[in-house]
Design a protein around this motif. Sequence first.
Motif, PDB file in Angstrom:
ATOM      1  N   LYS A 498      56.321  42.563  57.422  1.00  0.00           N
ATOM      2  CA  LYS A 498      55.264  43.450  58.090  1.00  0.00           C
ATOM      3  C   LYS A 498      54.017  42.952  57.610  1.00  0.00           C
ATOM      4  N   LEU A 509      52.661  51.265  61.049  1.00  0.00           N
ATOM      5  CA  LEU A 509      52.346  52.652  60.060  1.00  0.00           C
ATOM      6  C   LEU A 509      52.115  52.378  58.672  1.00  0.00           C
ATOM      7  N   GLU A 511      52.413  52.285  54.862  1.00  0.00           N
ATOM      8  CA  GLU A 511      53.622  52.484  54.010  1.00  0.00           C
ATOM      9  C   GLU A 511      53.332  51.741  52.721  1.00  0.00           C
ATOM     10  N   LEU A 551      65.824  59.533  56.178  1.00  0.00           N
ATOM     11  CA  LEU A 551      65.043  59.982  57.171  1.00  0.00           C
ATOM     12  C   LEU A 551      64.564  61.479  56.750  1.00  0.00           C
ATOM     13  N   ALA A 588      57.513  58.505  61.545  1.00  0.00           N
ATOM     14  CA  ALA A 588      56.875  57.994  62.906  1.00  0.00           C
ATOM     15  C   ALA A 588      56.872  59.101  64.136  1.00  0.00           C
ATOM     16  N   GLU A 593      62.437  53.550  71.681  1.00  0.00           N
ATOM     17  CA  GLU A 593      62.752  52.378  70.678  1.00  0.00           C
ATOM     18  C   GLU A 593      63.101  51.291  71.107  1.00  0.00           C
ATOM     19  N   ARG A 689      58.652  51.204  67.916  1.00  0.00           N
ATOM     20  CA  ARG A 689      58.853  52.641  68.432  1.00  0.00           C
ATOM     21  C   ARG A 689      57.442  52.615  69.503  1.00  0.00           C
ATOM     22  N   ALA A 698      54.466  50.961  67.020  1.00  0.00           N
ATOM     23  CA  ALA A 698      54.468  50.964  65.579  1.00  0.00           C
ATOM     24  C   ALA A 698      55.838  49.970  65.301  1.00  0.00           C
ATOM     25  N   LEU A 700      58.549  49.650  63.035  1.00  0.00           N
ATOM     26  CA  LEU A 700      59.503  50.380  62.055  1.00  0.00           C
ATOM     27  C   LEU A 700      60.199  49.470  61.047  1.00  0.00           C
ATOM     28  N   ASP A 701      60.664  48.523  61.573  1.00  0.00           N
ATOM     29  CA  ASP A 701      61.255  47.604  60.535  1.00  0.00           C
ATOM     30  C   ASP A 701      61.194  46.267  61.180  1.00  0.00           C
TER      31      ASP A 701
END
Length: 715
Positions: A498, A509, A511, A551, A588, A593, A689, A698, A700-701
Amino acid sequence: MPGNTDSPDRLAAAHALDPLFAPASVAVLGASGDPLKIGGRPIKFLKSHGYAGTIHPVNPKGGEIQGLPALRSVGELPRGVDHAIVALPASAVLDAAAACAERGVRAMTIFSAGFAETGPEGAAMQARLSALARDSGMRIIGPNCMGVMNFRIGMIASFAFMVDLGLPRLGRTALVSQSGAFGGQALVMANRRGLPLGAWVTTGNECDVEMADCIAYFAGDDQTDVIMGYMEGCRSPGKLVAALALARERGKRVVMVKAGSSDVGKAAAQSHTGALAGNDRVYDSLFRQYGVYRADSIESFFDAAYAAGSGKRMPQGKVGVFTVSGGVGVLMADVAERQGLELAPLPQPAQDTLRALLPLAAVRNPVDGTAQIWSDMALFRRFVRTMLSEGRYEAVVFFLTAMPYSPPLQQPIIDIFTELRQEFPDLALVLSMLAPPALQDTLAERGYLVIDDASRAIEALAALHVLSQPSAGPVDRTKLPRLAHMAELTTGNEHAAKQALAQAGIPMLPERAVADPDEACRAARELGYPVVLKALSADIVHKSELGAVELGIADEAGLRAAWDAIAGRVAQAAPQARLDGMLLAPMAPPGVEMILGVQRDPVFGPVVMVGMGGIYAELLDDVALRIAPVDHDAARAMVRELKAFPLLDGARGRPRADLEALADAIVRLSVFAGVHADRLESIDINPLRVFEAGKGAAALDAVLLARAAREEETA
């Protein structure tokens, strides 16, 4: 390449093949007086098909060969012969080619087999041929090919026995095949189907001249409108892209059969992108970008080229169908719907006119005149003319069954359809019928497409519709974002991936990578609950499957419990995994997705992909691809190609997703991939997402695999 600024250079390069396709003189090495032998056939064909240039048979015995004086060696050739045909044993080819280069021969066709297709020794000989072509400037087609034909000037530089079966009608279509066997079959099929050809070439082992070179040549040829290509593989992707760009730029229609696949991502066993971008979808994407029609069968290959040769356009895909069989009309309507064509009804006044003429007829579209219409050819004329004048169609198909075999009907059919062609010159008109060959030829000469099978007739128009659509063409690189080349690019954990992608502008996001529960709690207080906690390890790619994600953690107690739970599950499910701590981020906002990815294609390099993300990425198999880099227009087009696009565009009252943020992420990922093409194996962003319109997106992974690391793993 921005716009078409390099087109003059590309045209000049294409015309460098003039000695192959339009030589003023031809030498035949290994010439034979026996017209049945490989060395005798080209001489026979050149003489019998009207080649007006000079022919130089070369044979150590000298004398006379097929009425022409023979030279004993290449050294006796006049300097600067345009084209040498080589019909010699493989062991003699290299010396002959070198002698030709010494005499200033400009181009060469090598029939001889026994090169790279036979193993390492043959491959070494072929490499020497390639070096000779490169060093001397003499262009070589082959070896192991069936040759070249330019029907316009009778230049038949081939040994194909199919020539004896008859040549196709002369036309403005060129056929390029990497396969000699298919090229021979195609020659016969073109003749039997009435497909007019201007030129034909098989490229064989491609030691020098490749299929892409030939496509570029015909793209620059003012006597060629349609280029047919039978492709098994691509040696020089840059050449192929440039050739297709030139064809698009010059308005040439390209119809392609691509056999096999590029096998994208076979090495990337852990990559969603590798699995989704497999087979030959990359070629599909390339062809779509440059307006190439890809045929899925040999039959559709010829039908599409035949329709393309009409020169007609069908941008809207509006088709009228006239039939004398209601059942076949229904079948044609079904095929049209599957092919994306529109069978719009005739305007009501036209329907009323037809119904008044023949009350039992079906007059909507398809229009069914029934068998009764054959009893009154004046009525037949009024019926079909009303369709053409009132229907506002781009194309009309007439299904006439086998009735044109009836002698009393033949002249009226010629008269009626001659008048219609003259009155409606811009429409694509297709006759689907069984008829005597002379009648078919007469109507084909009048400008009709004659296709006996009704379903094939509709499918040919569907191909014409595709070929009439605008295509994106080359990416304007001046409009792409500028990204710096990272000094180091290595395979790492999610956080490292990331960080690298964030430098490309991929939205993230906030992190934190944390080493223990206490650090995680401090980070959560800073970022704000609720949070997500994930195991951080380069050895764990699909974390959800291992239970390595928690989550919606609402407080400190829940966070500490989640830490222990994740650590326990990872220790049990993946005891060999090296943990780098954990990754903590805020939850988020809701959104759609998606998956974004890059995979190194073995031919074209980095390919960017977008599709539905999360757990549905491979299940739904709904993806769009482009060769990197792509611009914003191409990125938007990729998103619109998805079957799931309505989910992003506000279907059924859903909030519309931020499509511009998604497109921008695609562009930036593609540019990042292009900048690091030498060191990048694959990237997965799953999920990305996409929030409501105006609120961004953003990642997310993310997983990034560097090429060097992949090579070490597979060594």
